[in-house]
Design an enzyme around this catalytic site. Structure first.
Site, PDB file in Angstrom:
ATOM      1  CG  HIS A 285      -1.804  -1.134   1.544  1.00  0.00           C
ATOM      2  ND1 HIS A 285      -2.395  -1.485   2.462  1.00  0.00           N
ATOM      3  CD2 HIS A 285      -2.198  -2.021   0.874  1.00  0.00           C
ATOM      4  CE1 HIS A 285      -3.048  -2.880   2.539  1.00  0.00           C
ATOM      5  NE2 HIS A 285      -2.864  -2.865   1.466  1.00  0.00           N
ATOM      6  CG  LEU A 286       3.626   1.900  -2.412  1.00  0.00           C
ATOM      7  CD1 LEU A 286       3.884   0.998  -3.585  1.00  0.00           C
ATOM      8  CD2 LEU A 286       4.990   2.281  -1.533  1.00  0.00           C
TER       9      LEU A 286
END
Ligand SMILES: Cc1cc2nc3c(=O)[nH]c(=O)nc-3n(C[C@H](O)[C@H](O)[C@H](O)COP(=O)(O)OP(=O)(O)OC[C@H]3O[C@@H](n4cnc5c(N)ncnc54)[C@H](O)[C@@H]3O)c2cc1C
Length: 490
Positions: A425-426
Site C-alpha cells: 500500500h503506497l
C-alpha cells in the site's frame, strides 16, 4: 485482448482527445469512466498489457510475470530497504490484489482535512462516492465459511479478547461456491474498464507516458507504445490530463515533466513484516477461498492479517530459516503466513536522467522500527493463542519462537539493516489540499497553478489510510472527477 484496434479512425502517431488519463488502476479507471459517461472523448493510456482477470491463476508465477511491475521486485533504498509491489496491467493493482475492502475511518479523514486543509472531505461528503463505486464494483462478505488459516487467526484474537473482523472484498461470489468457481473478483478489468469502453472510451495498453508538456493552451503527452516487437512514439493532445499512474510512477512522470512543487516528497506506505506459523493440524487447505480476517485491536498503530500461503510463498517467507526448507515441502499444509502492518515510514520519489525507473528513497525512523517490533511480538502472541506450535519471523537472524515465553527473545526494536519489510500500500506522494506549503494539488486533485492537469490516484491521499486503501482511492477519484465535471472544468 487489444483495446485499440487499427481502423477505428484514430491516427496512430498523433491523437487528439478531450481527456487523457494516464494509468488504468482504480484511480484512473474510475476517472476515465466518469469522463466518458459525461460525453467526453477519453483515451486511457496503460503501460502494461490488457489481459483478462483469469489470464493466469491468482498469485501464480505466470501472473507475477504478466501483471506485476518488474516481476514484483522494486526496492526503496535508505537507512532500511523496503521491497514494494505495484501492478502493471490494465486495472493496475486491482488485478493482483485480494480486493479486501474498507471505507476509511472518519478520524483519518478528519486529520487530513485539518492538516492539509482539504475542503469537502467530511465522511458525509465522501460516503456517496464510496456508494457510487460500490454499485459498480460489488463488495461482498464470504457466502460460506472462511478458510481455516483465516478462522485460526480469528480464534487466536477471540482467545485474547482482541478485536478481529471478517473484511468484505470487492468480489461477486457465486451463490453456490461448492459447485465450482467461487465467482469473480471485482477488479477494474471486470468493472470500470468495460464500463469505460461501453461509453466510447479507448484503452491504449502497452503504452507508457514519458513526458507531459503544455503546448498552446493544451497538454501534450509523449508516449512510447509497443506491440511486442516494434516500438512507436506517440503524441497525444488534450485540454485535460489526469495522471493516475500510482503513488510512485505519478510523481516520477510529473517530476521529469518539470512539475515538482510538493511532488514526490512525501511518499507514505504501510510497512509489513511477515511470520510463518506452524500448527499441529492442517489449516492450509488447497481449494479454500482466500483469507479475510484482520485484527484491528491496535489500529491505527498496526493491524494484522493473513497472507496468501501457497507452497512457493511459504518457501519465500521461510527463507530466513533455511533449515526449514524440507519441512516446508513436507508440512506446508500445517503452515500459513501472517503479517503485521504499520503506518510509519516516509519516502521520496525522484526521476534520474538516463534511468528508466524512479529512484525511491525510504526512511524508517527509530519509532517506526520499534512499532514494527512491537507488532511482530503481538503477532506471535496471537498465533500462539491460535494454537501455533512454532512461529518463524521472516527476518534473517531472528529466532524460532516455540512458546509465548520465547517472544521475550525478540529484540525490542528492529535494526534497519535487518528489517525485511515489504509494502503493498503506497500513497501520499502528491497530497491534495489547500495548504500550498505541503500539497501538490488543490482539494479536488487539480495541480496547483496548472489548468487542466489533475492527479487521480493514491498519490493524492494525505497519509496512510490505516485500512486497505483501494476503496478510498476509488471514492476520492470519483469525488474529484465529479467535481471537475459538475463545475464545468472539463
Ligand atoms: C499485491 C497487492 C495486494 C494489495 N491488496 C489490497 C487489498 O486487498 N485491498 C486494497 O484495498 N488494496 C490492496 N492493495 C493496494 C491497491 O491495489 C492500491 O492501493 C491501488 O491499486 C492503487 O490504485 P492507483 O490507481 O493509485 O494505482 P495503481 O493500481 O498502481 O495503477 C496505476 C497504473 O498506472 C500504470 N502506469 C504507471 N506508469 C505509467 C505510465 N508512465 N504510462 C502509462 N501507464 C502507467 C501502471 O502500470 C498501473 O496499471 C494491494 C496492492 C498490491 C500490489
Amino acid at each position: 485482448m487489444t483495446s485499440f484496434p487499427p481502423g477505428n479512425g484514430l491516427s496512430h502517431d498523433k491523437i487528439i482527445a478531450d481527456v487523457l488519463v494516464i494509468g488504468s488502476g482504480p484511480g484512473g479507471a474510475v476517472t476515465a469512466s466518469m469522463c466518458a459517461e459525461a460525453g467526453k472523448f477519453v483515451v486511457m493510456l496503460e503501460e502494461g498489457d490488457h489481459l483478462s482477470l483469469d489470464s493466469a491463476p491468482h498469485f501464480s508465477r505466470e501472473e507475477i510475470l504478466q501483471k506485476y511491475r518488474n516481476a514484483g521486485v522494486n526496492i526503496g533504498f535508505g537507512s532500511a530497504k523496503i521491497a514494494y509491489v505495484e501492478g502493471c496491467c490494465v486495472g493496475g493493482g486491482s488485478e493482483i490484489n485480494r480486493g479486501l475492502y474498507h471505507r476509511i475511518s472518519s478520524d483519518v479523514l478528519e486529520n487530513w482535512r485539518r492538516d492539509y486543509r482539504v475542503d469537502a472531505l467530511a465522511p458525509s461528503e465522501l460516503d456517496p462516492h464510496f456508494a457510487a463505486c460500490e454499485e459498480v464494483a460489488q463488495v461482498q462478505y464470504l457466502p460460506g465459511p472462511a478458510p481455516h488459516l483465516s478462522t485460526r487467526l480469528a480464534e487466536g484474537a477471540r482467545n485474547l479478547g482482541w478485536a478481529c473482523l471478517e473484511v468484505p472484498r470487492l468480489y461477486a461470489y457465486a451463490t453456490d461456491i461448492a459447485t465450482g468457481s467461487p465467482g469473480r473478483k471485482q477488479s477494474m478489468s471486470e468493472t470500470f474498464v468495460p464500463r469505460f469502453m461501453r461509453a466510447g472510451g479507448v484503452v491504449m495498453a502497452r503504452t507508457r507516458a514519458t513526458r507531459i508538456s503544455r503546448v498552446s493552451g493544451s497538454w501534450t503527452v509523449s508516449a512510447l507504445s509497443w506491440d511486442g516487437t516494434n516500438r512507436r512514439r506517440l503524441e497525444l493532445t488534450a485540454k485535460t490530463v489526469f495522471v493516475a499512474a500510482g503513488a510512485v510512477q505519478t510523481p516520477w512522470l510529473l517530476r521529469r515533466s518539470g512539475v515538482k512543487t510538493n511532488v514526490g516528497n512525501s511518499l507514505r506506505f504501510h510497512p509489513m513484516l511477515k511470520a510463518v506459523a506452524l500448527f499441529r493440524d492442517e489449516i492450509n487447505i488447497p481449494g479454500e477461498l482466500e483469507p479475510v480476517h484482520q485484527i484491528k485491536e491496535f489500529d491505527p498503530r498496526f493491524s494484522m492479517g493473513c497472507s496468501m500461503s501457497k507452497r512457493p510463498a511459504l518457501a519465500l517467507a521461510m527463507a530466513a530459516h533455511p533449515a526449514m526448507m524440507e519441512a516446508v515441502d513436507r508440512d506446508w499444509r500445517r503452515m500459513a503466513i501472517y503479517y503485521v502492518q504499520s503506518t510509519g515510514g516516509v519516502g521520496k520519489v525522484r526521476s534520474l536522467p538516463g534511468f528508466r525507473d524512479p529512484l525511491v528513497r525510504v526512511e524508517l525512523h527509530r519509532l517506526d522500527l520499534k512499532e514494527l517490533a512491537d507488532g511482530l511480538a503481538r503477532l506471535a502472541e496471537v498465533l500462539f493463542a491460535a494454537g501455533a506450535e512454532a512461529v518463524y519471523p521472516s527476518i534473517p537472524g531472528y529466532p524460532v519462537l516455540r512458546s509465548v515465553a520465547d517472544i521475550a527473545k525478540l529484540p525490542e526494536t528492529i535494526s534497519p539493516k535487518q528489517a525485511n519489510a515489504t509494502a503493498l500500500h503506497l500513497f501520499s506522494s502528491c497530497p491534495m489540499g489547500e495548504d500550498k506549503q505541503k500539497c501538490a494539488t488543490d482539494s479536488f486533485g487539480r495541480v496547483h497553478g496548472m489548468d487542466g492537469l489533475y492527479i487521480a490516484d493514491a498519490s493524492l491521499l494525505c497519509g496512510p489510510t490505516v485500512v486497505n486503501p483501494q476503496g478510498t482511492v476509488m471514492a476520492v477519484a470519483h469525488r474529484n472527477v465529479m467535481h471537475a465535471i459538475n463545475s464545468g472544468a472539463i
